[in-house]
Design a protein around this motif. Structure first.
Motif, PDB file in Angstrom:
ATOM      1  N   LEU A  93      42.758  59.086  43.627  1.00 19.06           N
ATOM      2  CA  LEU A  93      41.820  58.719  42.567  1.00 19.06           C
ATOM      3  C   LEU A  93      40.463  58.446  43.196  1.00 19.06           C
ATOM      4  N   ASP A  94      39.398  58.969  42.602  1.00 17.69           N
ATOM      5  CA  ASP A  94      38.088  58.583  43.105  1.00 17.69           C
ATOM      6  C   ASP A  94      37.783  57.163  42.614  1.00 17.69           C
ATOM      7  N   ALA A  95      36.676  56.608  43.080  1.00 14.92           N
ATOM      8  CA  ALA A  95      36.377  55.206  42.785  1.00 14.92           C
ATOM      9  C   ALA A  95      36.318  54.927  41.286  1.00 14.92           C
ATOM     10  N   GLN A  96      35.662  55.800  40.540  1.00 12.23           N
ATOM     11  CA  GLN A  96      35.512  55.534  39.114  1.00 12.23           C
ATOM     12  C   GLN A  96      36.858  55.591  38.397  1.00 12.23           C
ATOM     13  N   GLN A  97      37.720  56.523  38.782  1.00 13.80           N
ATOM     14  CA  GLN A  97      39.043  56.596  38.163  1.00 13.80           C
ATOM     15  C   GLN A  97      39.879  55.368  38.528  1.00 13.80           C
ATOM     16  N   PHE A  98      39.778  54.927  39.783  1.00 13.92           N
ATOM     17  CA  PHE A  98      40.529  53.742  40.198  1.00 13.92           C
ATOM     18  C   PHE A  98      40.073  52.520  39.414  1.00 13.92           C
ATOM     19  N   ILE A  99      38.775  52.367  39.256  1.00 18.50           N
ATOM     20  CA  ILE A  99      38.243  51.229  38.505  1.00 18.50           C
ATOM     21  C   ILE A  99      38.757  51.252  37.068  1.00 18.50           C
ATOM     22  N   ARG A 100      38.809  52.441  36.468  1.00 20.15           N
ATOM     23  CA  ARG A 100      39.339  52.551  35.099  1.00 20.15           C
ATOM     24  C   ARG A 100      40.802  52.127  35.053  1.00 20.15           C
ATOM     25  N   CYS A 101      41.579  52.492  36.085  1.00 17.62           N
ATOM     26  CA  CYS A 101      42.985  52.085  36.127  1.00 17.62           C
ATOM     27  C   CYS A 101      43.108  50.570  36.173  1.00 17.62           C
ATOM     28  N   ILE A 102      42.269  49.929  36.960  1.00 18.82           N
ATOM     29  CA  ILE A 102      42.309  48.472  37.060  1.00 18.82           C
ATOM     30  C   ILE A 102      41.906  47.839  35.734  1.00 18.82           C
ATOM     31  N   GLU A 103      40.845  48.340  35.140  1.00 18.93           N
ATOM     32  CA  GLU A 103      40.384  47.780  33.870  1.00 18.93           C
ATOM     33  C   GLU A 103      41.415  47.974  32.766  1.00 18.93           C
ATOM     34  N   ALA A 104      42.132  49.111  32.800  1.00 20.97           N
ATOM     35  CA  ALA A 104      43.152  49.387  31.783  1.00 20.97           C
ATOM     36  C   ALA A 104      44.506  48.803  32.161  1.00 20.97           C
ATOM     37  N   ARG A 105      44.587  48.200  33.374  1.00 20.72           N
ATOM     38  CA  ARG A 105      45.842  47.652  33.888  1.00 20.72           C
ATOM     39  C   ARG A 105      46.943  48.707  33.838  1.00 20.72           C
TER      40      ARG A 105
END
Length: 209
Positions: A93-105
């Motif tokens: 996952l690139d950084a933006q996709q990883f951040i979305r995963c964290i935000e969406a849990r």
């Protein structure tokens, strides 16, 4: 601390780039999301870097964007996440996709990353939820198809059976089991595909974002 490298790309392979700068050749470990953005050999590039020193080794890690590099630095602060696992995470996952995963849990997406089990995924959700706030101002929402990991590589390398073997070896090096790597490559392989495209499509199927 070496925070940025600007030079000529001499060699590249999944997971590593050799960059010449002022007569010196720097071997730089890179996630696959950065590998797919590399120019052709002989061309100039800029990588945002992190220099890690251990008792038994000195390693230089490079990233296509400052956001990826800064996220890498946050990841290695998580209990149980070292540089190798952090590179593996940012290969899927690139950084933006990883951040979305964290935000969406999104625990399921994290568990599909190489080397990330359920306990590590849960730890990432807990510890990174607070830390991604440190990246404020760098995270720019993108529409589907515009993030770095969706880019299609422009340069081709080995094709045919050689490309499949190279792609499988790359996935195994990333942390996937040989059976998983072979299955993932066979699922997406078509005649004439380069190893870069095979890796990208395999990762996309294994870690949908």
């Amino acid at each position: 601390m070496i925070g940025r490298i600007r030079g000529i790309l001499i060699e590249k392979a999944p997971g590593q780039a050799l960059v010449e700068c002022s007569g010196l050749g720097y071997e730089i470990d890179i996630p696959y999301t950065t590998f797919f953005h590399l120019p052709e050999t002989g061309e100039e590039l800029i990588l945002h870097t992190h220099f890690a020193v251990r008792e038994d080794a000195q390693s230089l890690y490079g990233f296509a964007s400052r956001l990826d590099r800064d996220l890498f630095r946050l990841l290695i602060k998580v209990n149980g996440v070292g540089p190798k696992l952090a590179v593996g995470i940012l290969s899927g996952l690139d950084a933006q996709q990883f951040i979305r995963c964290i935000e969406a849990r999104d625990l399921n997406a994290l568990v599909k990353l190489p080397g990330v089990g359920k306990k590590t995924a849960e730890r990432l959700l807990i510890e990174m939820t607070d830390r991604i706030g440190q990246l404020e101002g760098q995270f720019v929402p993108t529409s589907p198809g515009t993030s770095g990991s969706e880019a299609v590589p422009t340069e081709v390398s080995a094709r045919g059976p050689g490309a499949r073997a190279e792609a499988e070896e790359a996935l195994i090096a990333l942390g996937y089991k040989p059976q998983e790597a072979a299955k993932a490559i066979n699922k997406v392989a078509e005649e004439g595909m380069s190893s870069e495209i095979l890796i990208r499509l395999a990762l996309r199927n294994m870690i949908p974002a």
